[in-house]
Design a protein around this motif. Sequence first.
Motif, PDB file in Angstrom:
ATOM      1  N   GLY A   1      -8.454  -1.177  -7.928  1.00 13.52           N
ATOM      2  CA  GLY A   1      -9.344  -0.645  -6.903  1.00 13.52           C
ATOM      3  C   GLY A   1      -8.574   0.084  -5.811  1.00 13.52           C
ATOM      4  N   LEU A   2      -7.466  -0.516  -5.376  1.00 12.32           N
ATOM      5  CA  LEU A   2      -6.683   0.093  -4.298  1.00 12.32           C
ATOM      6  C   LEU A   2      -6.074   1.424  -4.736  1.00 12.32           C
ATOM      7  CD1 LEU A   2      -4.886  -3.078  -2.853  1.00 12.32           C
ATOM      8  CD2 LEU A   2      -6.798  -1.817  -1.834  1.00 12.32           C
TER       9      LEU A   2
ATOM     10  N   ALA B   1     -11.024   9.712  -9.188  1.00  8.98           N
ATOM     11  CA  ALA B   1     -10.543   8.496  -9.856  1.00  8.98           C
ATOM     12  C   ALA B   1     -11.567   7.382  -9.739  1.00  8.98           C
ATOM     13  CB  ALA B   1      -9.220   8.041  -9.236  1.00  8.98           C
ATOM     14  N   ARG B   2     -11.477   6.439 -10.657  1.00  7.53           N
ATOM     15  CA  ARG B   2     -12.416   5.319 -10.674  1.00  7.53           C
ATOM     16  C   ARG B   2     -11.726   4.148 -11.353  1.00  7.53           C
ATOM     17  NH1 ARG B   2     -15.261   4.786  -7.764  1.00  7.53           N
ATOM     18  NH2 ARG B   2     -16.540   6.638  -7.883  1.00  7.53           N
ATOM     19  N   SER B   3     -11.860   2.937 -10.789  1.00  3.20           N
ATOM     20  CA  SER B   3     -11.219   1.768 -11.402  1.00  3.20           C
ATOM     21  C   SER B   3     -12.135   1.102 -12.425  1.00  3.20           C
ATOM     22  CB  SER B   3     -10.828   0.747 -10.321  1.00  3.20           C
ATOM     23  OG  SER B   3     -11.960   0.017  -9.889  1.00  3.20           O
TER      24      SER B   3
ATOM     25  N   MET C   1      -0.026  -6.693  -7.673  1.00  6.32           N
ATOM     26  CA  MET C   1       1.006  -6.482  -6.674  1.00  6.32           C
ATOM     27  C   MET C   1       2.060  -7.598  -6.814  1.00  6.32           C
ATOM     28  SD  MET C   1      -1.755  -5.675  -3.646  1.00  6.32           S
ATOM     29  CE  MET C   1      -0.771  -5.111  -2.243  1.00  6.32           C
TER      30      MET C   1
ATOM     31  N   VAL D   1      -7.532  -6.060  -8.133  1.00 10.27           N
ATOM     32  CA  VAL D   1      -7.309  -5.604  -6.754  1.00 10.27           C
ATOM     33  C   VAL D   1      -6.476  -4.324  -6.762  1.00 10.27           C
ATOM     34  CG1 VAL D   1      -6.109  -6.168  -4.607  1.00 10.27           C
ATOM     35  CG2 VAL D   1      -7.567  -7.883  -5.711  1.00 10.27           C
TER      36      VAL D   1
ATOM     37  N   GLN E   1      -8.318   8.848  -4.581  1.00  8.95           N
ATOM     38  CA  GLN E   1      -9.437   9.595  -4.002  1.00  8.95           C
ATOM     39  C   GLN E   1      -9.025  10.210  -2.668  1.00  8.95           C
ATOM     40  OE1 GLN E   1     -12.565   6.708  -3.763  1.00  8.95           O
ATOM     41  NE2 GLN E   1     -12.956   6.698  -5.970  1.00  8.95           N
ATOM     42  N   ASN E   2      -8.227   9.450  -1.911  1.00 15.17           N
ATOM     43  CA  ASN E   2      -7.766   9.913  -0.607  1.00 15.17           C
ATOM     44  C   ASN E   2      -6.903  11.171  -0.737  1.00 15.17           C
ATOM     45  OD1 ASN E   2      -7.539   9.596   2.242  1.00 15.17           O
ATOM     46  ND2 ASN E   2      -5.472   8.779   1.961  1.00 15.17           N
TER      47      ASN E   2
ATOM     48  N   ILE F   1       0.822  -1.216   0.000  1.00 12.55           N
ATOM     49  CA  ILE F   1       0.000   0.000   0.000  1.00 12.55           C
ATOM     50  C   ILE F   1       0.855   1.263   0.000  1.00 12.55           C
ATOM     51  CG2 ILE F   1      -1.851   1.227   1.209  1.00 12.55           C
ATOM     52  CD1 ILE F   1      -2.774  -1.390   0.014  1.00 12.55           C
ATOM     53  N   SER F   2       2.012   1.233   0.662  1.00 16.16           N
ATOM     54  CA  SER F   2       2.812   2.454   0.690  1.00 16.16           C
ATOM     55  C   SER F   2       3.351   2.758  -0.711  1.00 16.16           C
ATOM     56  CB  SER F   2       3.923   2.347   1.739  1.00 16.16           C
ATOM     57  OG  SER F   2       5.102   1.847   1.169  1.00 16.16           O
TER      58      SER F   2
ATOM     59  N   ALA G   1      -7.300   3.437  -7.025  1.00 12.55           N
ATOM     60  CA  ALA G   1      -8.402   4.405  -7.105  1.00 12.55           C
ATOM     61  C   ALA G   1      -8.707   4.967  -5.715  1.00 12.55           C
ATOM     62  CB  ALA G   1      -9.645   3.755  -7.708  1.00 12.55           C
ATOM     63  N   ILE G   2      -8.705   4.077  -4.706  1.00 12.34           N
ATOM     64  CA  ILE G   2      -8.954   4.529  -3.328  1.00 12.34           C
ATOM     65  C   ILE G   2      -7.847   5.485  -2.880  1.00 12.34           C
ATOM     66  CG2 ILE G   2      -9.003   3.753  -0.912  1.00 12.34           C
ATOM     67  CD1 ILE G   2     -10.456   1.200  -1.912  1.00 12.34           C
ATOM     68  N   ALA G   3      -6.587   5.114  -3.142  1.00  9.87           N
ATOM     69  CA  ALA G   3      -5.460   5.961  -2.729  1.00  9.87           C
ATOM     70  C   ALA G   3      -5.531   7.327  -3.422  1.00  9.87           C
ATOM     71  CB  ALA G   3      -4.142   5.262  -3.035  1.00  9.87           C
TER      72      ALA G   3
ATOM     73  N   ARG H   1       0.562   4.159  -2.723  1.00  7.47           N
ATOM     74  CA  ARG H   1       0.377   5.570  -2.379  1.00  7.47           C
ATOM     75  C   ARG H   1       1.396   6.433  -3.132  1.00  7.47           C
ATOM     76  NH1 ARG H   1       0.291   5.006   3.304  1.00  7.47           N
ATOM     77  NH2 ARG H   1      -1.807   4.150   3.266  1.00  7.47           N
TER      78      ARG H   1
END
Lengths: 448, 448
Positions: free
Chosen positions: B110-111, B123-125, B74, B107, B117-118, B47-48, B113-115, B51
């Motif tokens: 999606g991750l 963004a959208r996957s 990943m 996966v 948006q944060n 995740i880092s 896109a979430i990062a 990001r």
Amino acid sequence: METAHSRPGHPGALSFQVPVPAGAFRRLYRFMARIVMKFGGTSVADISRIRNVARHVKREVDAGHEVAVVVSAMAGKTNELVGWTREASPMHDAREYDAVVASGEQVTAGLLAIALQNMGVHARSWQGWQIPIKTDNAHGAARIVDIDGSFLIKRFGEEQVAVIAGFQGIGPDNRIATLGRGGSDTSAVAIAAAVRADRCDIYTDVDGVYTTDPRIEPKARRLAKISFEEMLEMASLGAKVLQVRSVELAMVHKVRTFVRSSFDDPDAPGMGNFDNPPGTLICDEDEIVEQQVVTGIAYAKDEAQVSLRRVADRPGVAAGIFGPLAEANINVDMIVQNISEDGKFTDMTFTVPSGDIDKALAVLGKVKETIGFDVVQSEAGMSKVSVIGIGMRSHAGVAATAFRALSEKSINIRAITTSEIKISILIDGPYTELAVRTLHSVYGLDKQ
Amino acid sequence: METAHSRPGHPGALSFQVPVPAGAFRRLYRFMARIVMKFGGTSVADISRIRNVARHVKREVDAGHEVAVVVSAMAGKTNELVGWTREASPMHDAREYDAVVASGEQVTAGLLAIALQNMGVHARSWQGWQIPIKTDNAHGAARIVDIDGSFLIKRFGEEQVAVIAGFQGIGPDNRIATLGRGGSDTSAVAIAAAVRADRCDIYTDVDGVYTTDPRIEPKARRLAKISFEEMLEMASLGAKVLQVRSVELAMVHKVRTFVRSSFDDPDAPGMGNFDNPPGTLICDEDEIVEQQVVTGIAYAKDEAQVSLRRVADRPGVAAGIFGPLAEANINVDMIVQNISEDGKFTDMTFTVPSGDIDKALAVLGKVKETIGFDVVQSEAGMSKVSVIGIGMRSHAGVAATAFRALSEKSINIRAITTSEIKISILIDGPYTELAVRTLHSVYGLDKQ
């Protein structure tokens, strides 16, 4: 087809004017059922368990049944995926959460299809968007709105086992939507309803539904049958065998749902016995011939009791209290309101999960002035024990028996709520096991 | 829009008769490009790092560019998924393999896109079936046949970053089809072609294409530009920066492809410089003003040499030898056939990967009688070093320089093949590094 069904004894005399799917001939010569089989996360935790699941499926296929299979993610996978979405952002988009988390079931579906093919079973995996399993737009907690059963019925006609990724469908936005945790049970029941299956077999890590938790009462017996209504109470009261939503759906669509163990040897004697395999059938009460008065004893630990004193006795007060609690996502359970003595004030007692007690008190602190009540008393560490049985509708004295039995063991009753088929009693947490065993015995559930 | 473009200096005077997407205004006031960014497995390993990738994307979005992103699984995830399919069955169905393995990229999409948006990026996957990215039916090694660019261009108009799962599309059977390992590069280039992107940025774990492998020759320099044709030779000869198919696709569709590092600080000086960021641009040779004679030195280890003596010199002999080898999936590389001295027999030498040598000899043993040849000599542990440069088309003596330089180091030449822009030389494996350094130096590649 009508001709075929009306003359089962004379297949040789039949003359079909239209192509008939292979299943029609099988229906003629032997009993064949349509079964949806569902396997949870611990049942597909690794490849050797997936292979074991494939043997369960092969047994039913070999028996001539039409089979569709619904699978969960491999145990631990969903938690891993959920963990990543949280790590990526604490406030994540539910649509993206769904895209990530739904992958777990997709992997299992493909792997089970491969394992089945390896055993010579004609199988193919499907994701929600391919069938399609249509949901609403409530990403992360979507509801199934439509399943086109004809897609799967076509597979049955091709003698193909459809292996379906559970827990998901496709929303009106053309994106994957998940049904919320445990949603694979719901997927299975909804699919069973859509294809008019004879039965939905839920394979799990327990071998059926018991009269109570066997860890508390070793004399607990497995029920051969339980009605939808009773199972709904058992499920929502803490018997964690099936998700509540799946039972609701089964009840509405009258899907005969069978809870059985995936850890049993797939080829052990009786496992392939269609009419009486080991497990518990959840069905319409009409199907239960010898209905017991009480079917089971459920319990829920870690409840907290909140009592409000001198609550103004006027219209809108309950809404003023429980509305803000609901908005704060606090699940209020038992609600008891005493009769007002002077017509001005009343007392009110309710329960919330112990973990939510601080949040609940904060909410109550805010509305205290507006609504008008004096004292808030609260106590965590309570338990709710419940006596469940459809038979109690026609039998008096069931509640009295419970109160007397608990009293004899000096178990203090904090609150009581009742419905047509259930009596729930709030007691002090440390007495939970004693209360469950006492009630289990007093209604004769430990006997044959 | 035409008016807008023809009068960029007078935006105030414009009067639009139709609603204009926001991008049009941005195009007016500043330079805006359309970029496809691709990030490989090590760049999204956790995740880092995801990001960090999001910061690269945000930088380009903040600069006003239209951005679509393509991601791999990943690092390690694809291997895990492939391992499971093999464990489930050694002979697995490619359609099911695809359903399982494609989940890795889904996966990551999606991750990311979430990062994004944060970080406040819209963004959208998207998965291949949603866009759709249409492929042929060759599951496991599918080719992209069509991408509807308008779907993604619509997202640009909404100022939305589309995050796309790489390595996959949807086949004519309405099932997920993967492009084969490393296919995310191909996805990115194909998407860039479909949306007519100004550039396709391939972020990877190296910071560009070098004149040779820096692990062998520390004086290797990063190339600012390299032509598609040269890169194709570099890629297929063992410089593992980009998949061969993605370079072919980029060449056909003239997609300017930029290789750069995802591990650089996203906000370091120059990173957001559109015209000259750190990395290597793969482009049409017209765009390379100062073309060098030799651009780079590539090598491939673990080649095996096979020599056939007294091969009958008649039509159909080559087909009789190489046909069966191809059918056995053996990748034959350099082929050298000597001129027949007597008009009856010839000698033939070719290379195969060392790992395939036993299989190749078995195939040759079978066809020996039919074709007619005397002796099969084989030797593993060879290496192929290649000198690559578009400039050699117009320069004589490039090959002679190589032969002389290797001779001076006493490196024995086993075989030679040449093309318009490449000279490949087969040598004994232990001399690989020495040969690479010698050739790198003799063409002046270690100088500015």
